[in-house]
Design a protein around this motif. Structure first.
Motif, PDB file in Angstrom:
ATOM      1  N   ALA A  48       0.834  -1.208   0.000  1.00 54.54           N
ATOM      2  CA  ALA A  48       0.000   0.000   0.000  1.00 54.54           C
ATOM      3  C   ALA A  48       0.868   1.257   0.000  1.00 54.54           C
ATOM      4  CB  ALA A  48      -0.924  -0.012   1.211  1.00 54.54           C
ATOM      5  N   ALA A  49       1.981   1.214   0.752  1.00 51.15           N
ATOM      6  CA  ALA A  49       2.879   2.365   0.781  1.00 51.15           C
ATOM      7  C   ALA A  49       3.471   2.635  -0.603  1.00 51.15           C
ATOM      8  CB  ALA A  49       3.990   2.130   1.802  1.00 51.15           C
ATOM      9  N   LEU A  50       3.850   1.577  -1.305  1.00 50.15           N
ATOM     10  CA  LEU A  50       4.391   1.755  -2.648  1.00 50.15           C
ATOM     11  C   LEU A  50       3.351   2.308  -3.616  1.00 50.15           C
ATOM     12  CD1 LEU A  50       6.676  -1.365  -3.233  1.00 50.15           C
ATOM     13  CD2 LEU A  50       7.386   1.030  -3.158  1.00 50.15           C
ATOM     14  N   THR A  51       2.127   1.836  -3.510  1.00 52.27           N
ATOM     15  CA  THR A  51       1.089   2.369  -4.390  1.00 52.27           C
ATOM     16  C   THR A  51       0.824   3.845  -4.079  1.00 52.27           C
ATOM     17  OG1 THR A  51      -0.692   1.553  -2.960  1.00 52.27           O
ATOM     18  CG2 THR A  51       0.022   0.117  -4.748  1.00 52.27           C
ATOM     19  N   ASP A  52       0.909   4.216  -2.800  1.00 50.66           N
ATOM     20  CA  ASP A  52       0.763   5.623  -2.443  1.00 50.66           C
ATOM     21  C   ASP A  52       1.882   6.474  -3.036  1.00 50.66           C
ATOM     22  OD1 ASP A  52      -1.538   5.133  -1.030  1.00 50.66           O
ATOM     23  OD2 ASP A  52      -0.557   5.091   0.943  1.00 50.66           O
ATOM     24  N   LEU A  53       3.030   5.835  -3.300  1.00 51.36           N
ATOM     25  CA  LEU A  53       4.165   6.539  -3.897  1.00 51.36           C
ATOM     26  C   LEU A  53       4.156   6.466  -5.424  1.00 51.36           C
ATOM     27  CD1 LEU A  53       7.017   5.489  -1.436  1.00 51.36           C
ATOM     28  CD2 LEU A  53       5.913   7.733  -1.622  1.00 51.36           C
ATOM     29  N   GLY A  54       3.090   5.904  -6.000  1.00 47.13           N
ATOM     30  CA  GLY A  54       2.937   5.934  -7.449  1.00 47.13           C
ATOM     31  C   GLY A  54       3.241   4.648  -8.189  1.00 47.13           C
ATOM     32  N   THR A  55       3.507   3.560  -7.468  1.00 49.07           N
ATOM     33  CA  THR A  55       3.769   2.270  -8.110  1.00 49.07           C
ATOM     34  C   THR A  55       2.469   1.528  -8.357  1.00 49.07           C
ATOM     35  OG1 THR A  55       5.924   2.094  -7.039  1.00 49.07           O
ATOM     36  CG2 THR A  55       4.954   0.049  -7.865  1.00 49.07           C
ATOM     37  N   GLY A  56       2.326   0.928  -9.518  1.00 49.90           N
ATOM     38  CA  GLY A  56       1.142   0.116  -9.806  1.00 49.90           C
ATOM     39  C   GLY A  56       1.361  -1.330  -9.386  1.00 49.90           C
ATOM     40  N   VAL A  57       0.425  -1.879  -8.615  1.00 51.16           N
ATOM     41  CA  VAL A  57       0.480  -3.294  -8.221  1.00 51.16           C
ATOM     42  C   VAL A  57      -0.907  -3.884  -8.397  1.00 51.16           C
ATOM     43  CG1 VAL A  57       1.092  -4.977  -6.445  1.00 51.16           C
ATOM     44  CG2 VAL A  57       2.207  -2.734  -6.456  1.00 51.16           C
ATOM     45  N   ARG A  58      -1.010  -4.992  -9.123  1.00 47.76           N
ATOM     46  CA  ARG A  58      -2.302  -5.651  -9.264  1.00 47.76           C
ATOM     47  C   ARG A  58      -2.140  -7.157  -9.108  1.00 47.76           C
ATOM     48  NH1 ARG A  58      -4.256  -7.793 -14.239  1.00 47.76           N
ATOM     49  NH2 ARG A  58      -2.617  -7.994 -15.822  1.00 47.76           N
ATOM     50  N   ASP A  59      -3.256  -7.803  -8.721  1.00 45.35           N
ATOM     51  CA  ASP A  59      -3.268  -9.241  -8.478  1.00 45.35           C
ATOM     52  C   ASP A  59      -3.555 -10.006  -9.746  1.00 45.35           C
ATOM     53  OD1 ASP A  59      -2.973  -8.622  -5.824  1.00 45.35           O
ATOM     54  OD2 ASP A  59      -5.103  -8.786  -5.371  1.00 45.35           O
ATOM     55  N   VAL A  60      -2.957 -11.192  -9.813  1.00 43.65           N
ATOM     56  CA  VAL A  60      -3.261 -12.138 -10.883  1.00 43.65           C
ATOM     57  C   VAL A  60      -3.461 -13.493 -10.227  1.00 43.65           C
ATOM     58  CG1 VAL A  60      -2.478 -13.204 -13.020  1.00 43.65           C
ATOM     59  CG2 VAL A  60      -1.803 -10.862 -12.490  1.00 43.65           C
ATOM     60  N   GLY A  61      -4.650 -14.099 -10.344  1.00 45.31           N
ATOM     61  CA  GLY A  61      -4.865 -15.449  -9.841  1.00 45.31           C
ATOM     62  C   GLY A  61      -5.234 -15.496  -8.382  1.00 45.31           C
ATOM     63  N   ASP A  62      -5.140 -16.694  -7.813  1.00 45.49           N
ATOM     64  CA  ASP A  62      -5.485 -16.962  -6.414  1.00 45.49           C
ATOM     65  C   ASP A  62      -4.287 -17.618  -5.756  1.00 45.49           C
ATOM     66  OD1 ASP A  62      -7.756 -17.317  -4.298  1.00 45.49           O
ATOM     67  OD2 ASP A  62      -6.677 -19.218  -4.351  1.00 45.49           O
ATOM     68  N   GLY A  78      -3.564 -12.197  -4.290  1.00 40.27           N
ATOM     69  CA  GLY A  78      -3.216 -12.839  -5.545  1.00 40.27           C
ATOM     70  C   GLY A  78      -2.046 -13.789  -5.439  1.00 40.27           C
ATOM     71  N   GLU A  79      -2.097 -14.812  -6.242  1.00 40.01           N
ATOM     72  CA  GLU A  79      -0.973 -15.743  -6.344  1.00 40.01           C
ATOM     73  C   GLU A  79       0.207 -15.073  -7.027  1.00 40.01           C
ATOM     74  OE1 GLU A  79      -1.061 -18.971  -9.451  1.00 40.01           O
ATOM     75  OE2 GLU A  79      -1.136 -20.150  -7.614  1.00 40.01           O
ATOM     76  N   VAL A  80      -0.088 -14.130  -7.900  1.00 40.85           N
ATOM     77  CA  VAL A  80       0.951 -13.361  -8.588  1.00 40.85           C
ATOM     78  C   VAL A  80       0.630 -11.878  -8.421  1.00 40.85           C
ATOM     79  CG1 VAL A  80       2.056 -12.851 -10.799  1.00 40.85           C
ATOM     80  CG2 VAL A  80       1.297 -15.186 -10.292  1.00 40.85           C
ATOM     81  N   TRP A  81       1.635 -11.113  -7.999  1.00 44.35           N
ATOM     82  CA  TRP A  81       1.494  -9.661  -7.968  1.00 44.35           C
ATOM     83  C   TRP A  81       2.265  -9.101  -9.149  1.00 44.35           C
ATOM     84  CZ3 TRP A  81       2.540  -8.265  -2.105  1.00 44.35           C
ATOM     85  CH2 TRP A  81       1.449  -8.684  -1.349  1.00 44.35           C
ATOM     86  N   GLU A  82       1.570  -8.364  -9.981  1.00 50.12           N
ATOM     87  CA  GLU A  82       2.208  -7.709 -11.115  1.00 50.12           C
ATOM     88  C   GLU A  82       2.500  -6.265 -10.728  1.00 50.12           C
ATOM     89  OE1 GLU A  82       1.232  -8.395 -15.536  1.00 50.12           O
ATOM     90  OE2 GLU A  82       0.182  -6.524 -15.016  1.00 50.12           O
ATOM     91  N   VAL A  83       3.790  -5.926 -10.751  1.00 53.10           N
ATOM     92  CA  VAL A  83       4.244  -4.612 -10.310  1.00 53.10           C
ATOM     93  C   VAL A  83       4.696  -3.810 -11.524  1.00 53.10           C
ATOM     94  CG1 VAL A  83       5.842  -3.364  -8.807  1.00 53.10           C
ATOM     95  CG2 VAL A  83       5.032  -5.658  -8.147  1.00 53.10           C
ATOM     96  N   THR A  84       4.164  -2.604 -11.664  1.00 54.07           N
ATOM     97  CA  THR A  84       4.580  -1.712 -12.750  1.00 54.07           C
ATOM     98  C   THR A  84       5.387  -0.570 -12.150  1.00 54.07           C
ATOM     99  OG1 THR A  84       2.588  -2.247 -14.015  1.00 54.07           O
ATOM    100  CG2 THR A  84       3.826  -0.290 -14.680  1.00 54.07           C
ATOM    101  N   GLY A  85       6.701  -0.635 -12.382  1.00 54.51           N
ATOM    102  CA  GLY A  85       7.597   0.349 -11.804  1.00 54.51           C
ATOM    103  C   GLY A  85       7.862   1.513 -12.737  1.00 54.51           C
ATOM    104  N   ARG A  86       8.300   2.622 -12.144  1.00 51.11           N
ATOM    105  CA  ARG A  86       8.593   3.839 -12.911  1.00 51.11           C
ATOM    106  C   ARG A  86      10.048   3.905 -13.346  1.00 51.11           C
ATOM    107  NH1 ARG A  86       5.517   8.563 -10.929  1.00 51.11           N
ATOM    108  NH2 ARG A  86       7.507   9.628 -10.897  1.00 51.11           N
ATOM    109  N   GLY A  87      10.922   3.164 -12.656  1.00 44.46           N
ATOM    110  CA  GLY A  87      12.342   3.221 -12.975  1.00 44.46           C
ATOM    111  C   GLY A  87      13.063   4.379 -12.327  1.00 44.46           C
ATOM    112  N   THR A  88      12.340   5.166 -11.523  1.00 44.57           N
ATOM    113  CA  THR A  88      12.921   6.306 -10.811  1.00 44.57           C
ATOM    114  C   THR A  88      12.346   6.335  -9.406  1.00 44.57           C
ATOM    115  OG1 THR A  88      11.163   7.822 -11.498  1.00 44.57           O
ATOM    116  CG2 THR A  88      13.105   7.664 -12.934  1.00 44.57           C
TER     117      THR A  88
END
Length: 425
Positions: A48-62, A78-88
Motif C-alpha cells: 500500500a505504501a508503494l502504491t501511495d508513492l505511485g507504483t502500480g500493483v495488481r493481483d493475478v490469480g489466487d 493474488g498468487e501473482v502480484w504484477e508490479v509496474t515500476g517507474r524506474g525512478t
C-alpha cells in the motif's frame, strides 16, 4: 498418525523476499511479476505504501491459501502480484503509512530520497519505538533533508548523487539493505563501509535480489559498492518463509513427527534455513535437498549446548520456547539486536517462560533456558507475532498455555493457527 508419516506444511512466501522484491520491482521501469508472495499485514502495508508513492500493483490469480475469501485482506490475495515500476524514485508530495512494518520504515525512505519532493513517513506506536536514527543520518549525509530522528519524520528529496559513507549496522541490517537497494537510482556509485553488521544473511539476500533485478554490485573488504544504472524488470518465484517454517520444524522435533516444507531447499536465499542445524544439535533428524527440507523428531530434545543465533535471530525464540522440553539447559548468544524488534524479544521470552515456572537467565545478548514442566499460564504476546508463534509450539506439549493476542500472527502468517492445528491438532 505414525511417526513415519510425512506432514507437508503449507508455508506462505517469505516476508523478507516479498518486500525486497516489491521495492526492486517498483524501482525497475516496466512490469515484473512476483509469484507466491506473502499475503500478510506487513506485506500489504508495504504494498500500500508503494502504491501511495505511485507504483502500480495488481493481483493475478489466487494464492491457494484461502486469504482472498472473507479474510479481510482485500486485494492482496493474488498468487501473482504484477508490479509496474517507474524506474525512478517517487515524486512528492506524498504520505507513507508504514503501520507495524519495520521493512517499510527502513527500505522506503532511501527509495524516496532518490526521487523529488516532500514525503512524510509515520507508523504505529510500536514501530515509532524502533530505532531509525542511523539510517536517517546516513540519508542526511548523502544530501537528503530529513526533519526528525525517527518516526514520524518528513523527507525532502532532490535525488542522491552517491558517494562514500560509513554505516553502523550493529542494530539492524535493514538500514544497510535499504540504502543498497536505493543505490542504483543514485547519480553516481555508492560505497558503504560497514564497521558492524548483524544478520549478515539478510544483506546477502538483498544483494542477490538486486543482482536478479539487474544491479551491479561489488564487495571488497568491509565495503560494498553499488553502481548507478537502475534496475531491469524481472519475474521472481518467492520461496516459502524460512522464519515461519521454523515453528513447524520445531513442532516436528517436539512431537516426534516428520515435517517437510517444499520449495525451501539448499539453494535458497534465506539464512533462517540454518535453524534446522540448531534442531540437529538438539537431536532432531534433518534432511535437505535442492527442493525441500525435512525435520523428524527422534525423541526427547537434547540440551547442554551453547549456540550463537545472531545471524538467525528471528528464530531464536522458536528454540528458546521449546528448551523446557529438553534434557539440559541451552544458552543462546549473539542476539542483542533482538531487543530492538517488535518487542524486546529476549525480555519477552524470559518473562513468559518465568510465568510458566521455567528457570531462565538473561544477559544483554544472551538467554539461558533450563528444562522444566511448564505450568498453565497466559502468554503475553507483546503484539509480537514471533512470540505468539513460538509459544504455540510449546503448547503442543504443555497443557494450559493460552495467548493473550493470538491474532497478532497476521503480521506474517494469518493462517498460522489453522495450519498448526491441521498438522498437529
Amino acid at each position: 498418525m505414525s511417526a513415519a508419516t510425512v506432514l507437508e506444511a503449507h508455508i506462505p512466501g517469505s516476508k523478507s523476499i516479498t518486500n525486497r522484491a516489491l521495492l526492486l520491482a517498483a524501482a525497475a521501469p516496466g512490469r515484473s511479476r512476483l509469484r507466491a508472495p506473502l499475503v500478510s499485514d506487513d506485506t500489504l502495508a508495504f504494498r500500500a505504501a508503494l502504491t501511495d508513492l505511485g507504483t502500480g500493483v495488481r493481483d493475478v490469480g489466487d494464492n491457494g491459501y484461502g486469504y482472498g475469501d472473507g479474510s479481510g485482506y482485500g486485494d492482496g490475495s493474488g498468487e501473482v502480484w504484477e508490479v509496474t515500476g517507474r524506474g525512478t524514485g517517487p515524486v512528492g508530495p506524498g504520505r507513507v503509512w508504514c503501520a507495524d512494518a519495520g521493512t517499510a520504515a527502513r527500505f522506503l525512505p532511501p527509495f524516496a530520497a532518490t526521487g523529488r519532493g516532500e514525503i512524510a513517513f509515520d507508523g504505529s506506536d510500536q514501530l515509532r519505538a524502533r530505532p531509525l536514527r542511523p539510517l536517517l543520518e546516513a540519508l542526511t549525509g548523502l544530501g537528503a533533508k530529513v526533519s526528525g530522528t525517527g518516526l514520524p519524520f518528513t523527507l525532502t528529496a532532490n535525488g542522491l548523487a552517491g558517494g562514500r559513507i560509513e554505516l553502523d549496522s550493529g542494530l539492524s541490517s535493514q538500514y544497510l539493505s535499504g540504502l543498497l537497494m536505493a543505490a542504483p537510482l543514485m547519480g553516481g556509485p555508492l560505497t558503504v563501509d560497514v564497521p558492524r553488521l548483524v544478520s549478515r544473511p539478510y544483506v546477502d539476500m538483498t544483494l542477490a535480489l538486486m543482482r536478479h533485478f539487474g544491479a551491479r554490485v561489488e564487495e571488497r573488504g568491509g565495503a560494498i559498492t553499488v553502481h548507478p544504472g537502475g534496475y531491469a524488470p524481472a519475474d521472481l518465484q518467492i520461496e516459502p518463509d524460512a522464519s515461519t517454517a521454523s515453528y513447524f520444524f520445531a513442532a516436528a522435533a517436539v512431537t516426534g513427527r516428520t515435517v517437510r516444507v517444499q520449495g525451501l531447499g539448499t539453494g535458497g536465499l534465506q539464512g533462517d534455513t540454518a535453524f534446522v542445524d540448531v534442531l540437529r544439535l538438539a537431536g532432531a533428524e534433518v534432511t535437505r535437498t535442492d527442493d525441500w527440507t525435512e525435520v523428524t523428531g527422534t525423541g526427547p530434545l537434547r540440551g547442554g549446548f551453547t549456540v550463537d543465533m545472531g545471524d538467525i535471530s528471528d528464530t531464536f525464540m522458536t528454540m528458546a520456547a521449546i528448551v523446557p522440553l529438553a534434557d539440559a539447559p541451552v544458552t543462546i548468544t549473539g542476539i542483542a539486536h533482538a531487543r530492538l524488534k517488535e518487542s524486546d524479544r529476549i525480555a519477552a521470552v524470559a518473562g513468559n517462560l518465568r510465568a510458566l515456572g521455567i528457570r531462565v537467565e538473561e544477559g544483554p545478548d544472551r538467554i539461558t533456558v533450563h528444562p522444566g514442566v511448564p505450568a498453565p499460564a497466559t502468554i503475553d504476546c507483546h503484539r509480537d507475532h514471533r512470540i505468539a508463534m513460538s509459544f504455540s509450539v510449546l503448547a503442543l506439549r504443555a497443557a494450559g498455555i493460552t495467548l493473550d493476542d493470538p491474532s497478532c500472527v497476521a503480521k506474517t502468517f494469518p493462517g498460522f493457527h489453522g495450519e498448526l492445528s491441521r498438522l498437529f491438532g
